[in-house]
Motif scaffolding. Structure first.
Motif, short mmCIF file in Angstrom:
data_model
loop_
_atom_site.label_atom_id
_atom_site.label_comp_id
_atom_site.label_asym_id
_atom_site.label_seq_id
_atom_site.Cartn_x
_atom_site.Cartn_y
_atom_site.Cartn_z
N LEU A 1 0.73 -1.30 0.11
CA LEU A 1 -0.06 -0.05 0.03
C LEU A 1 0.87 1.22 0.02
O LEU A 1 0.77 1.97 -0.65
CB LEU A 1 -0.90 -0.06 1.22
CG LEU A 1 -1.77 1.24 1.40
CD1 LEU A 1 -2.65 1.39 0.03
CD2 LEU A 1 -2.62 1.19 2.66
N GLU A 2 1.97 1.19 0.83
CA GLU A 2 2.74 2.57 0.94
C GLU A 2 3.44 2.76 -0.30
O GLU A 2 3.33 3.85 -1.00
CB GLU A 2 3.60 2.34 2.27
CG GLU A 2 2.96 2.60 3.50
CD GLU A 2 3.74 2.56 4.61
OE1 GLU A 2 4.90 2.88 4.50
OE2 GLU A 2 2.95 2.49 5.65
N PRO A 3 3.82 1.75 -1.06
CA PRO A 3 4.62 2.02 -2.22
C PRO A 3 3.74 2.55 -3.35
O PRO A 3 4.29 3.27 -4.14
CB PRO A 3 5.43 0.46 -2.62
CG PRO A 3 5.53 -0.07 -1.00
CD PRO A 3 4.21 0.59 -0.54
N THR B 1 1.61 9.37 -5.67
CA THR B 1 2.14 10.80 -5.29
C THR B 1 3.12 11.27 -6.57
O THR B 1 3.13 12.50 -6.90
CB THR B 1 2.74 10.78 -3.96
OG1 THR B 1 1.63 10.39 -3.16
CG2 THR B 1 3.15 12.25 -3.40
N ALA B 2 4.05 10.56 -6.82
CA ALA B 2 5.12 10.77 -7.83
C ALA B 2 4.31 11.36 -9.11
O ALA B 2 4.97 12.05 -9.88
CB ALA B 2 6.14 9.66 -7.94
N LEU B 3 3.23 10.67 -9.64
CA LEU B 3 2.77 11.08 -10.63
C LEU B 3 1.81 12.17 -10.78
O LEU B 3 1.62 12.77 -11.77
CB LEU B 3 1.87 9.79 -11.11
CG LEU B 3 2.25 8.51 -11.33
CD1 LEU B 3 1.26 7.55 -11.72
CD2 LEU B 3 3.20 8.68 -12.65
N GLU B 4 2.09 13.07 -9.59
CA GLU B 4 1.23 14.27 -9.40
C GLU B 4 1.97 15.38 -10.53
O GLU B 4 1.35 16.24 -10.80
CB GLU B 4 1.26 14.92 -8.06
CG GLU B 4 0.50 14.21 -7.28
CD GLU B 4 0.54 14.53 -5.87
OE1 GLU B 4 1.17 15.72 -5.58
OE2 GLU B 4 0.71 13.72 -4.92
N LYS B 5 3.03 15.18 -10.73
CA LYS B 5 4.23 16.20 -11.41
C LYS B 5 4.47 15.64 -12.90
O LYS B 5 5.18 16.24 -13.50
CB LYS B 5 5.37 16.35 -10.85
CG LYS B 5 5.21 16.88 -9.33
CD LYS B 5 6.76 17.02 -8.68
CE LYS B 5 6.60 17.72 -7.44
NZ LYS B 5 5.74 18.80 -7.26
N ASP B 6 3.72 14.71 -13.31
CA ASP B 6 3.63 14.16 -14.67
C ASP B 6 3.06 14.95 -15.74
O ASP B 6 2.56 16.21 -15.49
CB ASP B 6 2.79 12.98 -14.98
CG ASP B 6 3.12 12.00 -16.16
OD1 ASP B 6 4.03 11.00 -15.87
OD2 ASP B 6 2.62 12.41 -17.00
N LEU C 1 -3.42 14.53 1.96
CA LEU C 1 -3.78 16.06 1.86
C LEU C 1 -3.07 16.94 1.04
O LEU C 1 -3.42 17.75 0.30
CB LEU C 1 -3.92 16.51 3.30
CG LEU C 1 -4.47 17.75 3.69
CD1 LEU C 1 -5.99 17.78 3.24
CD2 LEU C 1 -4.63 18.22 4.97
N ALA C 2 -1.67 16.69 1.43
CA ALA C 2 -0.81 17.53 0.45
C ALA C 2 -0.85 17.19 -0.88
O ALA C 2 -0.72 18.23 -1.73
CB ALA C 2 0.70 17.08 0.99
N SER C 3 -1.18 16.09 -1.33
CA SER C 3 -1.48 15.82 -2.47
C SER C 3 -2.66 16.40 -3.23
O SER C 3 -2.72 17.29 -4.50
CB SER C 3 -1.87 14.20 -2.93
OG SER C 3 -0.51 13.53 -2.63
N MET C 4 -3.79 16.43 -2.59
CA MET C 4 -5.06 17.33 -2.93
C MET C 4 -4.65 18.70 -2.96
O MET C 4 -5.15 19.32 -4.15
CB MET C 4 -6.28 16.96 -2.00
CG MET C 4 -6.38 15.55 -1.84
SD MET C 4 -6.98 14.73 -3.59
CE MET C 4 -5.99 12.99 -3.24
#
Length: 270
Positions: free
Chosen positions: A16-18, A24-29, A61-64
């Motif tokens: 789950l964590e990975p 999360t890494a894909l937010e900057k795609d 929350l940071a991702s949103m």
């Protein structure tokens, strides 16, 4: 991957964590669709593994919030996904995590209340209503945001989109307890139930009566906000705004009434 996170099978996965880290890494795609789907996947954790959300609350929350602040999204589709996903996550987040970002989120979503796109209006208003649950009774920070958005929410009860009207009813019911007026709280709870019809004129008349009793110092701010909607792109709101002002002036006491700038009202452009 994003569908996997919506099922409770993730409770049994040590991955789950990975998975969360990968999304999360894909937010900057560079691809807009990938950023949207990444946020949707993170939001799906609310369905698949709600009890794990508290542990990863600050990360989610940071991702949103990052999604709402996406600068390469001219149509605000990433922001729309972020707002919708955050509304799903809020039930499971720790209050301390939300409190730290409450003001930033409230200010960020406020412009969407008047977006030309009904989905953005609806999602932002629903999120605002959900956020109001985290407004502490001893804090004026979010209460001030509620007062700032009150006229907009009340006017959008006349929104041409039925879904936006439902969102406004929900948000006002949620915000009612933070207004410091029992009469308004009861009115919003009783008259703004989703299935109930609304006689808008009578409702606004009573709202203005309670507002002028409980918050007379807000008169100028309430009038100024309504004047802004004299130029609204929606004729329903253009019609509601002068009615709102009329009822405010009707219920103001004589001393407060002296502060009303009649020239400003008369010169207001329709």
């Amino acid at each position: 991957l994003l569908q996997l996170l919506s099922h409770n099978v993730v409770n049994d996965l040590i991955l789950l964590e990975p998975l969360l880290d990968a999304l999360t890494a894909l937010e900057k795609d560079s691809c807009l669709l990938v950023r949207i789907l990444a946020l949707r996947g993170l939001g799906n954790v609310a369905s698949g593994s709600p009890e794990k959300i508290r542990r990863h609350g600050s990360q989610l929350l940071a991702s949103m919030v990052n999604g709402m602040d996406d600068k390469d999204d001219p149509n605000n589709l990433v922001a729309l996904e972020a707002m919708s996903s955050l509304s799903k996550l809020l039930d499971h987040l720790e209050e301390r995590d939300v409190q730290s970002m409450l003001l930033h989120i409230a200010i960020r979503i406020r412009p969407f209340f008047d977006s030309e796109h009904p989905d953005l209006r609806r999602s932002s208003i629903v999120l605002f209503g959900n956020l109001s649950r985290f407004s502490r009774s001893d804090s004026e920070v979010f209460s001030e945001q509620i007062l700032n958005g009150l006229v907009t929410l009340l006017l959008h009860l006349q929104d041409p989109s039925p879904d936006v009207v439902k969102a406004c009813k929900f948000a006002l019911r949620m915000c009612g307890p933070s207004l410091g007026c029992e009469g308004l709280r009861e009115m919003f709870g009783n008259h703004l139930r989703e299935e109930r019809g609304l006689h808008y004129g009578e409702f606004i008349n009573d709202v203005c009566k309670f507002l002028m009793r409980s918050h007379p110092a807000l008169l100028s701010r309430l009038i100024s906000t309504n004047l802004f909607y004299f130029k609204s792109p929606w004729r329903e709101l253009r019609a509601a705004a002068p009615m709102f002002i009329g009822f405010l002036v009707l219920h103001v006491d004589e001393e407060q009434g002296q502060q009303v700038d009649l020239d400003q009202l008369i010169s207001g452009e329709w």
